[in-house]
Enzyme design. Structure first.
Site, PDB file in Angstrom:
ATOM      1  N   PRO A   2      21.267   9.576 -92.616  1.00  0.00           N
ATOM      2  CA  PRO A   2      20.305   8.964 -91.704  1.00  0.00           C
ATOM      3  C   PRO A   2      19.882   9.917 -90.590  1.00  0.00           C
ATOM      4  CG  PRO A   2      22.304   7.632 -91.934  1.00  0.00           C
ATOM      5  CD  PRO A   2      22.592   8.973 -92.494  1.00  0.00           C
ATOM      6  N   GLU A   3      18.632  10.322 -90.616  1.00  0.00           N
ATOM      7  CA  GLU A   3      18.042  11.078 -89.517  1.00  0.00           C
ATOM      8  C   GLU A   3      17.027  10.162 -88.839  1.00  0.00           C
ATOM      9  OE1 GLU A   3      16.765  15.008 -90.783  1.00  0.00           O
ATOM     10  OE2 GLU A   3      18.219  15.005 -92.384  1.00  0.00           O
TER      11      GLU A   3
END
Length: 273
Positions: A2-3
């Site tokens: 998750p960015e």
DNA sequence: AGAAGAACCTGGTAGC
DNA sequence: TGCTACCAGGTTCTTC
């Protein structure tokens, strides 16, 4: 992984589902789930029941669940964390570390590799969490511009790849989108940040904003574990990340993988100089 | 102080 | 088949 685009997608779904909802009870299974440098540790988590969620916001890769009574639940998904909206009778498996129960549904934090962390603080402004207080500007804001990157790149000998992943410089940019932005700007990840020319910095600013916007529109990238809170996969298709040995979509060259700062970096040596 | 590398953690997989 | 070794990576810690 998750960015920014993945966390922003989760934020939007949670905002639509959680705003105004009251917490009934919580369950969690390990103290190590709480951020290490939280002085209060898990003593605060039991305060969650009966609180109402006012708003869900995001800073970099951190999710902030703002509660009634000025408490804020901070959540970082680490590498493999997912926050899932589920029915209450859905069984928790061995990778479930936290569940927050609402009327009619629950929010489940699953994280096989356990890099994710949570913590409850009393007020948004009083957080001592280093990673959160040292965050640079949001890449999609006006504060993230040529002047900012020029100043931050100046004199830095480290690779542009590592500098882009520095959360104090570009909050929320991680391994996937730093590679994607460098590809769009035609810059090799191996270059020293201090030697990137002004015209290239300008291209990079545009590339970062473009790729993040496009990825948000596609609800992020699902490389392995990532799912949105509603269980959907991300539809963003990387141009270089994870495509070692495949053809460059721009020049037909061969995409290679190298290691920079203990991380994989994918790029096209033929058109990224 | 800046830079580089290790540690944390576990599922998946390559290799034998 | 079954075992070992290693890799993935966001953040923090340690070392140089």
């Amino acid at each position: 992984m998750p960015e920014l685009p993945e966390v922003e997608t989760v934020r939007r779904e949670l905002e639509s589902r959680l705003a105004g909802k009251r917490i009934e009870k919580i369950w969690w299974n390990r103290d190590s789930l709480v951020f290490r440098d939280f002085p209060e540790k898990n003593r605060l988590l039991p305060l969650l029941p009966k609180k109402t969620i006012r708003k869900v916001s995001r800073k970099g890769k951190y999710l902030l669940l703002e509660m009634s009574g000025n408490h804020v639940l901070i959540i970082h998904l680490g590498m493999t964390g997912t926050l899932l909206v589920r029915s209450k009778d859905q069984k928790r498996d061995r990778h479930t570390h936290l569940e927050i129960f609402f009327r009619g549904f629950k929010l489940t934090l699953r994280d096989p590799r356990m890099f994710g962390r949570v913590g409850l603080i009393r007020e948004a402004g009083t957080c001592r969490l280093a990673g959160l207080t040292c965050l640079g500007p949001e890449p999609l804001s006006k504060d993230f511009n040529y002047a900012w990157l020029k100043e931050k790149f100046s004199g830095r000998k480290t690779t542009i790849k590592s500098v882009l992943m520095d959360q104090a410089i570009a909050a929320g940019v991680g391994n996937i989108y730093s590679d994607e932005a460098l590809f769009r700007a035609r810059i090799s990840p191996r270059r020293s940040a201090g030697r990137i020319r002004p015209a290239e910095i300008k291209k990079l600013v545009t590339a970062i904003k473009q790729v993040l916007k496009k990825a948000i529109k596609n609800m992020g990238t699902t490389f392995s574990d990532y799912r949105t809170s509603f269980g959907r996969r991300g539809d963003y298709r990387p141009l270089v990340y994870g495509r070692e040995g495949e053809r460059c979509k721009r020049c037909g060259g061969k995409i290679v993988r190298i290691t920079i700062g203990n991380r994989s970096s994918f790029f096209c040596p033929a058109c990224q100089k």
